[in-house]
Design a protein around this motif. Structure first.
Motif, PDB file in Angstrom:
ATOM      1  N   ASP A  39       0.850  -0.991   0.027  1.00 40.50           N
ATOM      2  CA  ASP A  39       0.040   0.032   0.006  1.00 40.50           C
ATOM      3  C   ASP A  39       0.989   1.157  -0.080  1.00 40.50           C
ATOM      4  OD1 ASP A  39      -2.823   1.182   0.487  1.00 40.50           O
ATOM      5  OD2 ASP A  39      -1.382   2.080   2.129  1.00 40.50           O
ATOM      6  N   GLU A  40       0.753   2.147  -1.068  1.00 40.30           N
ATOM      7  CA  GLU A  40       1.515   3.283  -1.213  1.00 40.30           C
ATOM      8  C   GLU A  40       1.620   4.227  -0.009  1.00 40.30           C
ATOM      9  OE1 GLU A  40       4.349   5.434  -3.669  1.00 40.30           O
ATOM     10  OE2 GLU A  40       3.394   3.457  -4.092  1.00 40.30           O
ATOM     11  N   TRP A  47       8.461   4.757   6.110  1.00 38.07           N
ATOM     12  CA  TRP A  47       9.842   5.474   5.738  1.00 38.07           C
ATOM     13  C   TRP A  47       9.692   6.868   6.779  1.00 38.07           C
ATOM     14  CZ3 TRP A  47      13.155   1.887   4.801  1.00 38.07           C
ATOM     15  CH2 TRP A  47      12.644   1.113   3.850  1.00 38.07           C
ATOM     16  N   GLN A  48       8.527   7.486   6.320  1.00 32.89           N
ATOM     17  CA  GLN A  48       8.569   8.790   7.346  1.00 32.89           C
ATOM     18  C   GLN A  48       8.775   8.805   8.779  1.00 32.89           C
ATOM     19  OE1 GLN A  48       4.801  10.212   5.503  1.00 32.89           O
ATOM     20  NE2 GLN A  48       5.980  10.703   3.641  1.00 32.89           N
ATOM     21  N   GLN A 277      16.492  -4.244   1.327  1.00 32.09           N
ATOM     22  CA  GLN A 277      17.192  -4.066   0.035  1.00 32.09           C
ATOM     23  C   GLN A 277      16.965  -2.486  -0.403  1.00 32.09           C
ATOM     24  OE1 GLN A 277      15.949  -7.789  -1.731  1.00 32.09           O
ATOM     25  NE2 GLN A 277      18.026  -8.142  -2.352  1.00 32.09           N
ATOM     26  N   ASN A 278      15.794  -2.106  -0.337  1.00 27.79           N
ATOM     27  CA  ASN A 278      15.351  -0.728  -1.065  1.00 27.79           C
ATOM     28  C   ASN A 278      15.281   0.471  -0.021  1.00 27.79           C
ATOM     29  OD1 ASN A 278      14.565  -1.833  -3.962  1.00 27.79           O
ATOM     30  ND2 ASN A 278      14.071  -3.389  -2.631  1.00 27.79           N
ATOM     31  N   GLN A 279      16.017   0.298   0.971  1.00 30.39           N
ATOM     32  CA  GLN A 279      15.708   1.277   1.969  1.00 30.39           C
ATOM     33  C   GLN A 279      16.172   2.881   1.400  1.00 30.39           C
ATOM     34  OE1 GLN A 279      18.756   1.055   5.430  1.00 30.39           O
ATOM     35  NE2 GLN A 279      18.485  -1.041   4.769  1.00 30.39           N
ATOM     36  N   GLN A 280      17.418   2.802   0.819  1.00 31.79           N
ATOM     37  CA  GLN A 280      17.945   3.927   0.200  1.00 31.79           C
ATOM     38  C   GLN A 280      17.197   4.657  -0.944  1.00 31.79           C
ATOM     39  OE1 GLN A 280      20.223   6.036   1.787  1.00 31.79           O
ATOM     40  NE2 GLN A 280      19.575   7.440   0.093  1.00 31.79           N
ATOM     41  N   LYS A 281      16.846   3.705  -2.018  1.00 34.45           N
ATOM     42  CA  LYS A 281      15.861   3.917  -2.804  1.00 34.45           C
ATOM     43  C   LYS A 281      14.755   4.839  -2.539  1.00 34.45           C
ATOM     44  CE  LYS A 281      17.565   0.517  -6.087  1.00 34.45           C
ATOM     45  NZ  LYS A 281      17.328  -0.882  -6.760  1.00 34.45           N
ATOM     46  N   ARG A 285      13.289   8.220  -3.051  1.00 34.19           N
ATOM     47  CA  ARG A 285      11.927   8.486  -3.698  1.00 34.19           C
ATOM     48  C   ARG A 285      11.415   9.663  -2.914  1.00 34.19           C
ATOM     49  NH1 ARG A 285       6.949   6.765  -2.896  1.00 34.19           N
ATOM     50  NH2 ARG A 285       7.574   4.993  -1.121  1.00 34.19           N
ATOM     51  N   LEU A 286      11.227   9.587  -1.558  1.00 35.93           N
ATOM     52  CA  LEU A 286      10.574  10.309  -0.871  1.00 35.93           C
ATOM     53  C   LEU A 286      11.295  11.558  -0.365  1.00 35.93           C
ATOM     54  CD1 LEU A 286       8.729   7.608   1.650  1.00 35.93           C
ATOM     55  CD2 LEU A 286       7.681   9.083  -0.090  1.00 35.93           C
ATOM     56  N   ASP A 287      12.420  11.942  -1.007  1.00 38.43           N
ATOM     57  CA  ASP A 287      13.247  13.028  -0.607  1.00 38.43           C
ATOM     58  C   ASP A 287      13.556  13.423   0.929  1.00 38.43           C
ATOM     59  OD1 ASP A 287      15.103  15.372  -1.316  1.00 38.43           O
ATOM     60  OD2 ASP A 287      13.348  16.623  -1.166  1.00 38.43           O
TER      61      ASP A 287
END
Length: 359
Positions: A39-40, A47-48, A277-281, A285-287
């Motif tokens: 869910d986007e 992450w926030q 694996q995708n934490q930095q991406k 993405r969320l700046d």
């Protein structure tokens, strides 16, 4: 004054432990399926949340700012563990006062089990480091009762629920815990089996088979045993990495349920590995500026799979408060928390951790 351009804690690199980046490849073959199953809105919030929680730590400890350290009212009011598990005082107690002890690996495993089930470092300090071979359950029980009944001190944690000892036959919690560890020490070959197992999951399963140790506690014990320490020249009690495998506890499973719309051909562990694996991406993405810890050579220390598991549990608590589906069990009280100086002193004396500009 701390260097505000850098993150405060620097971890040494070794052949085992935190720095190992050995993520299994199962989830990478399912990247699209996993991403499409998330869910986007909830993913962004995850992450926030962890980004802001880490900034709270950074502003408080590195920059030395006074409270409040965030404009997020939930983070101001309620208590959440650190994004990096190894920054928590309880985990530092395990590292500095148990794993660094001049004792056998068997005894260190045993003491981590005692500490994590009791959950209060003050209680373990009072008991002292326990020897597996000479453990006396009656004396153990007497010490706990004295601390509780004569000294009026809280013996057990209130941070998480532990109920595996309720089946030991007494209405007294101390008596049940003493009986539980007496049963564990009656057959000590399991500790040798833990040390000889060839996988993190295998060691977890052996701890999970002990009375009183469910999924949550067993995983906490395993992760503790993977921290690198000076005693082993940067090695750890068990030769695995926190990125090898994970067992999401009840809270982490609930956190995952907030993220995943449908488990379509992938597992909870697949999702956790994808997040790892995708934490930095995702931060890019969320700046989001995430104040990573650093390795000794100045590299970025990404959140391990074990830390992702922990973050998911904390995210569930944050999510339910945000959406008015419940309250956290513990509020944050600045007057009860460790001071900035205490935290800095703790990190300065931590094995394989140093503070820039502090020596």
């Amino acid at each position: 004054m701390f260097d505000e351009s850098r993150c405060v804690v620097t971890f040494n690199e070794s052949t085992t432990g935190i720095q190992s980046i050995r993520i299994m490849s199962e989830s990478s073959t399912k990247t699209d399926e996993i991403r499409n199953g998330l869910d986007e809105e909830s993913l962004d919030l995850f992450w926030q949340f962890i980004g802001e929680r880490q900034k709270v730590w950074y502003r408080r400890v590195v920059e030395g700012r006074p409270a409040p350290w965030t404009g997020d009212e939930i983070l101001q009011e309620y208590r959440f563990t650190n994004v990096y598990r190894e920054l928590d005082p309880g985990t530092q107690y395990v590292i500095q006062d148990i794993l660094e002890e001049d004792a056998s690996r068997r005894d260190k495993i045993f003491n981590v089990m005692i500490y994590r089930l009791i959950g209060r470092l003050e209680t373990h300090e009072y008991l002292g480091f326990q020897s597996l071979d000479s453990f006396d359950a009656a004396e153990f029980e007497e010490q706990l009762k004295h601390r509780r009944d004569e000294l009026g001190e809280t013996v057990f944690t209130g941070a998480y629920m532990v109920s595996g000892y309720n089946q030991m036959g007494s209405s007294d919690k101390v008596e049940n815990v003493a009986a539980l560890f007496e049963e564990i020490t009656d057959e000590t070959t399991s500790f040798d089996n833990i040390l000889s197992t060839r996988s993190m999951k295998g060691a977890y399963d052996l701890i999970r088979s002990q009375p009183g140790f469910g999924n949550f506690l067993s995983y906490q014990v395993i992760v503790d045993l993977l921290y690198p320490v000076d005693y082993y020249d940067g090695g750890s009690v068990l030769p695995f990495s926190p990125d090898d495998w994970s067992s999401p506890g009840p809270g982490a499973q609930k956190g995952l349920n907030q993220l995943v719309t449908e488990f379509n051909g992938f597992t909870r562990l697949d999702v956790m590995r994808w997040l790892r694996q995708n934490q930095q991406k995702e931060f890019d993405r969320l700046d989001l500026e995430f104040p990573y810890l650093e390795t000794e050579d100045g590299g970025r220390l990404e959140l391990s799979l074990a830390n992702i598991q922990n973050c998911l549990c904390e995210f569930y608590k944050y999510h339910k408060i945000l959406h008015s589906n419940g309250r956290a069990r513990r509020c944050f009280r600045n007057d009860e928390a460790r001071s900035c100086d205490e935290l800095r002193d703790m990190y300065e004396t931590a094995p394989l951790i140093r503070l820039p500009n502090s020596f």
